[in-house]
Design a protein around this motif. Structure first.
Motif, PDB file in Angstrom:
ATOM      1  N   CYS A  84      61.736  24.702   9.129  1.00 53.92           N
ATOM      2  CA  CYS A  84      61.602  23.246   9.239  1.00 53.92           C
ATOM      3  C   CYS A  84      62.649  22.574   8.363  1.00 53.92           C
ATOM      4  O   CYS A  84      63.241  23.206   7.486  1.00 53.92           O
ATOM      5  N   LYS A 142      51.483  25.183  10.084  1.00 51.42           N
ATOM      6  CA  LYS A 142      52.235  24.557  11.180  1.00 51.42           C
ATOM      7  C   LYS A 142      52.551  25.593  12.266  1.00 51.42           C
ATOM      8  O   LYS A 142      52.548  25.278  13.457  1.00 51.42           O
ATOM      9  N   GLU A 171      49.377  25.862  14.123  1.00 57.02           N
ATOM     10  CA  GLU A 171      49.127  24.638  14.890  1.00 57.02           C
ATOM     11  C   GLU A 171      50.005  24.557  16.145  1.00 57.02           C
ATOM     12  O   GLU A 171      49.515  24.261  17.228  1.00 57.02           O
ATOM     13  N   TYR A 172      51.298  24.812  16.006  1.00 59.82           N
ATOM     14  CA  TYR A 172      52.222  24.629  17.127  1.00 59.82           C
ATOM     15  C   TYR A 172      52.341  25.856  18.037  1.00 59.82           C
ATOM     16  O   TYR A 172      52.476  25.711  19.247  1.00 59.82           O
ATOM     17  N   ASP A 193      53.143  25.801  22.639  1.00 59.79           N
ATOM     18  CA  ASP A 193      53.706  24.558  22.115  1.00 59.79           C
ATOM     19  C   ASP A 193      53.793  23.526  23.239  1.00 59.79           C
ATOM     20  O   ASP A 193      54.873  23.175  23.713  1.00 59.79           O
ATOM     21  N   ASP A 207      53.321  20.353  23.351  1.00 61.20           N
ATOM     22  CA  ASP A 207      53.936  19.064  23.043  1.00 61.20           C
ATOM     23  C   ASP A 207      55.411  19.194  22.639  1.00 61.20           C
ATOM     24  O   ASP A 207      56.008  18.230  22.144  1.00 61.20           O
ATOM     25  N   GLN A 252      57.063  20.673  20.129  1.00 63.96           N
ATOM     26  CA  GLN A 252      57.323  20.333  18.730  1.00 63.96           C
ATOM     27  C   GLN A 252      58.332  21.270  18.067  1.00 63.96           C
ATOM     28  O   GLN A 252      58.843  20.970  16.995  1.00 63.96           O
ATOM     29  N   VAL A 253      58.597  22.413  18.711  1.00 63.44           N
ATOM     30  CA  VAL A 253      59.442  23.444  18.108  1.00 63.44           C
ATOM     31  C   VAL A 253      60.696  23.623  18.956  1.00 63.44           C
ATOM     32  O   VAL A 253      60.617  23.829  20.165  1.00 63.44           O
TER      33      VAL A 253
END
Length: 186
Positions: A65, A104, A107-108, A124, A126, A128-129
């Motif tokens: 990140c 995270k 979560e993802y 994933d 949405d 996000q990655v």
């Protein structure tokens, strides 16, 4: 340890997230070979597995990140290369990268440390990655990865993952160049 074609005949006792990987690969008509093994949490633990999966390029999968933890990346690099944040940060126009928190990752990608894999991108929803891929991985015919658990490993054609699979899970990728270790020494 034995190399087998496709999914296990009996999936009882396997985690749902592993079975979902097999379901998706089968739905997409992506051929794969599988070896089941004791938990492999580190690259060193994967040595014997790597020999069975040969000629697949074995990848290190790093969940990263930015410093604000607002952008997340999955970096796939050849197992014999070293990750240096400066090598990647410049290529993706990002501030310094670091390892992202395990929560995270859960979560993802619905995966835990030691099980990180491109297959986690199926979770994933949405987007996000962002996937970052060492060009040497892209140039290989096969590569090896976990099916979201570290007790099995897969050998898959690279073109199938970076074609059919990523298209199905609605993810793109950014190719990156990581220097050979000898190129970074003075």
């Amino acid at each position: 340890m034995e190399l087998c074609s496709g999914r296990p005949e009996d999936t009882s006792g396997r985690l749902e997230k592993e079975v979902r990987v097999y379901d998706l690969l089968d739905k997409l008509s992506i051929a794969y070979e599988r070896v089941d093994h004791e938990p492999a949490n580190t690259m060193a633990a994967c040595k014997e597995i790597d020999e069975i999966l040969s000629p697949a390029v074995i990848c290190k999968n790093l969940f990263l990140c930015n410093s604000q933890q607002t952008k997340f990346y999955l970096l796939m690099i050849r197992e014999d290369k070293k990750f240096k944040t400066k090598d990647i940060s410049k290529q993706i126009n990002s501030a310094r990268l670091s390892f992202a928190p395990a929560e995270k990752m859960q979560e993802y990608l619905d995966i835990t440390p030691g099980s990180v894999s491109v297959m986690g991108l199926m979770n994933d929803k949405d987007i996000q990655v962002q996937l970052l891929v060492d060009e040497d991985v892209l140039n290989s015919e096969y590569f090896g990865c976990h099916p979201c658990v570290n007790t099995s490993s897969l050998r898959i054609k690279t073109e199938d993952v970076f074609g059919k699979f990523l298209q199905a899970v609605k993810h793109g990728y950014i190719p990156v160049i990581l220097p050979e270790e000898s190129d970074t020494q003075p």
